[in-house]
Design an enzyme around this catalytic site. Structure first.
Site, short mmCIF file in Angstrom:
data_model
loop_
_atom_site.label_atom_id
_atom_site.label_comp_id
_atom_site.label_asym_id
_atom_site.label_seq_id
_atom_site.Cartn_x
_atom_site.Cartn_y
_atom_site.Cartn_z
N TYR A 72 18.30 0.24 9.33
CA TYR A 72 17.55 -0.33 10.23
C TYR A 72 16.47 0.25 10.87
CZ TYR A 72 16.66 -3.86 13.75
OH TYR A 72 16.31 -4.81 14.75
N PHE A 124 -11.47 -14.33 7.13
CA PHE A 124 -10.40 -15.34 6.26
C PHE A 124 -9.75 -16.28 7.13
CE2 PHE A 124 -6.30 -16.13 4.34
CZ PHE A 124 -6.87 -16.83 3.00
N ASP A 125 -9.19 -17.41 6.29
CA ASP A 125 -8.70 -18.56 7.41
C ASP A 125 -7.57 -18.25 8.49
OD1 ASP A 125 -7.53 -18.36 5.03
OD2 ASP A 125 -6.74 -20.58 4.87
N ASP A 215 -10.06 -5.75 7.42
CA ASP A 215 -9.01 -6.73 6.78
C ASP A 215 -9.08 -6.15 5.50
OD1 ASP A 215 -7.73 -8.73 5.46
OD2 ASP A 215 -8.62 -10.46 6.57
N ALA A 217 -7.04 -6.75 2.62
CA ALA A 217 -6.21 -7.18 1.47
C ALA A 217 -6.78 -6.81 0.03
CB ALA A 217 -6.18 -8.76 1.61
N LYS A 258 -1.74 -8.28 -1.72
CA LYS A 258 -2.82 -8.33 -3.03
C LYS A 258 -2.95 -6.91 -3.41
CE LYS A 258 -4.13 -12.00 -0.25
NZ LYS A 258 -3.23 -12.57 0.96
N HIS A 450 -5.57 -27.44 5.33
CA HIS A 450 -5.42 -27.47 3.59
C HIS A 450 -4.22 -27.48 3.24
CE1 HIS A 450 -5.91 -23.55 5.13
NE2 HIS A 450 -5.63 -22.87 4.08
N1 F0G Z 1 -6.83 -11.58 4.91
C1 F0G Z 1 -7.40 -11.82 3.65
C2 F0G Z 1 -8.63 -11.46 3.14
C3 F0G Z 1 -6.88 -12.88 2.92
O1 F0G Z 1 -7.45 -13.15 1.52
C4 F0G Z 1 -5.48 -13.09 3.20
C5 F0G Z 1 -4.67 -14.03 2.49
C6 F0G Z 1 -4.92 -12.77 4.55
C7 F0G Z 1 -5.64 -11.81 5.20
C8 F0G Z 1 -3.48 -13.19 4.91
O2 F0G Z 1 -2.73 -12.36 4.29
O3 F0G Z 1 -1.25 -14.03 3.00
O4 F0G Z 1 -0.28 -12.17 3.56
O5 F0G Z 1 -0.59 -13.55 5.25
N2 F0G Z 1 -5.09 -14.77 1.38
C9 F0G Z 1 -4.29 -15.54 0.50
C10 F0G Z 1 -5.43 -15.93 -0.39
C11 F0G Z 1 -3.38 -16.37 1.14
O6 F0G Z 1 -4.88 -16.83 -1.15
O7 F0G Z 1 -6.57 -15.62 -0.54
P1 F0G Z 1 -1.22 -13.08 3.87
#
Ligand code: F0G
Length: 458
Positions: A72, A124-125, A215, A217, A258, A450
């Site tokens: 843990y 990102f969204d 960010d 990813a 990713k 979406h």
């Molecule tokens: N930042 C970026 C640039 C992303 O593309 C994503 C996720 C996230 C943050 C959030 O990360 O999914 O681990 O919570 N992108 C996915 C996509 C969902 O399909 O592009 P997460």
């Protein structure tokens, strides 16, 4: 004869794919309310919904899974991961989270307050969602070139320094918690940011006393593009480039699904001990204790290996060349796509293919449905449905680009699959003039609609 390019790995385990007929798919997508997220995966032949958490792990990663430490507190796997992140990105402080948006939630709980302004390159969204949820505003400072899909520019993810400085001079620094630089920039087409731009953004932000958050990813894919396109770094290793990139960041959030090459996971990494301490409290509340943050020990162990593999040139070359292979096929067929070809996906220009569909009937979503019925391929809309409504006026936002994203999972499909995708899209493209109506919303959620939106044929 010159030897052709071939993949830098071989396959050790396979998963069968299910075929279906056009009639079956037409019925399934109607049942799914024309929302591709609502399809069960056995109804999909090639799944390009996302490159997130859909990759194949290596034998080294599976071996790491077996040796993960599930303690843990203070698990060995945590320290392996923390050390790997420090070695790659140079950050002293590290917090695991269960995925990228969780990292945003924890960090923004510390940083972002009501009325704040958060500039960046096409957030990102989920990032934007976490900003707007806190009644703050995300301001897009991406260079204008990014919004013309035909324009050739090596770094369409770059931030426009004039736009950024306008934000910095317009608002007091107390109102701007950070600048978010997304590497590569997903929303503008998996487009990279140059090191020259990262450095300039960092220096400008320092001048105004504003921290820079990456960010991260797809940070490794960004580094690959730097090596290929930014002269000064052509002889550097990917790991050296990554280290250089992160010299120009104060903090990072990561979706490990990713470029971490794992199926679940995320993290926050940062220099400030003060912010780290505050983030720890939120991590414990939302994610888990600070040495696991919602991840199993074995998953942290696999991630530590994944981060090492994704920052190797051979892996990245195979990865990016596959996207290029698909993109070049589509260009050959005349299908309009975002150019230059991005790092993790092909972005198909739905405004150009379906101009006869009214924009209120969601062109990219319509194209996604057509491609699914044609070949059982599932893409994702990056257009007006994703852009959601304006939080104040509640009007639909129509972004400059209406794209269908075909995201390619890492180490999963072969180039025969790419040929199949290109052929299916060509068939839709060839009958584009017959497609004159799209889809209409019958139900939607108040935020991030979406994922669950319900639609009918217009
Ligand atoms: N930042 C970026 C640039 C992303 O593309 C994503 C996720 C996230 C943050 C959030 O990360 O999914 O681990 O919570 N992108 C996915 C996509 C969902 O399909 O592009 P997460």
């Amino acid at each position: 004869m010159e030897l052709p390019f071939s993949e830098s790995y071989k396959i050790k385990m396979i998963e069968p794919l299910k075929r279906s007929t056009r009639e079956e798919r037409a019925a399934w997508i109607e049942e799914a309310k024309y929302n591709l997220f609502k399809l069960s995966s056995d109804k999909v032949f090639i799944d390009l919904l996302t490159d997130s958490g859909t990759g194949a792990m290596s034998d080294r990663q599976w071996a790491a899974i077996m040796t993960g430490d599930e303690s843990y507190a203070g698990a060995r796997s945590f320290f392996e991961l923390k050390n790997r992140v420090k070695e790659l990105m140079g950050f002293e402080h590290f917090l695991p989270t269960h995925q990228g948006r969780a990292a945003e939630n924890v960090l923004f709980s510390v940083l972002v307050k009501e009325g704040n302004i958060v500039p960046g390159n096409s957030h990102f969204d989920t990032t934007k969602g976490h900003i707007e949820f806190r009644k703050a505003k995300a301001v897009d400072c991406t260079i204008d070139e990014a919004f013309d899909t035909t324009l050739d520019h090596p770094f369409k993810g770059n931030i426009d320094l004039v736009k950024l400085e306008r934000v910095y001079s317009e608002y007091p620094k107390e109102q701007i918690p950070c600048c978010v630089v997304t590497v590569t920039c997903n929303s503008s087409g998996g487009q990279p940011v140059s090191i020259a731009n990262l450095k300039a953004v960092y220096e400008l932000s320092q001048k105004y006393g504003i921290p820079v958050l990456f960010d991260s990813a797809r940070f490794a894919e960004n580094a690959y593009f730097v090596k290929m396109r930014e002269e000064a770094y052509k002889d550097w290793t990917i790991k050296e480039i990554v280290r250089e990139m992160y010299k120009y960041a104060d903090m990072a959030t990561m979706s490990s699904k990713k470029d971490g090459l794992v199926n679940i996971g995320g993290f926050i990494a940062l220099r400030s001990e003060e912010i780290y301490r505050q983030a720890c409290t939120f991590n414990i509340m939302f994610e888990g204790y600070v040495t696991y943050g919602g991840m199993a020990g074995r998953d942290m162990a696999a991630l530590a290996v994944g981060l090492d593999e994704s920052t190797e040139f051979d892996y990245l070359e195979t990865r990016i060349k596959q996207i290029e292979y698909l993109g070049n096929k589509l260009i050959e067929y005349g299908v309009p796509i975002q150019y230059p070809i991005g790092g993790h996906a092909i972005f198909v220009d739905a405004n150009k293919i379906l101009p006869n569909v009214p924009k209120e009937q969601f062109r990219a979503q319509t194209l996604g449905v057509e491609l699914y019925v044609e070949g059982g391929i599932r893409g994702v809309e990056i257009g007006a449905i994703l852009a959601d409504r304006d939080p104040v006026t509640r009007e639909n936002r129509y972004p400059k680009l209406e794209l269908l994203r075909l995201a390619i999972p890492r180490r999963v499909y072969t180039n025969n699959h790419m040929d199949y995708i290109a052929a299916a899209l060509k068939n839709v493209f060839d009958r584009r003039h017959e497609i004159t109506s799209g889809v209409e919303i019958t139900w939607e959620a108040p935020i991030m609609r979406h994922f669950t939106v319900e639609l009918k044929k217009a």
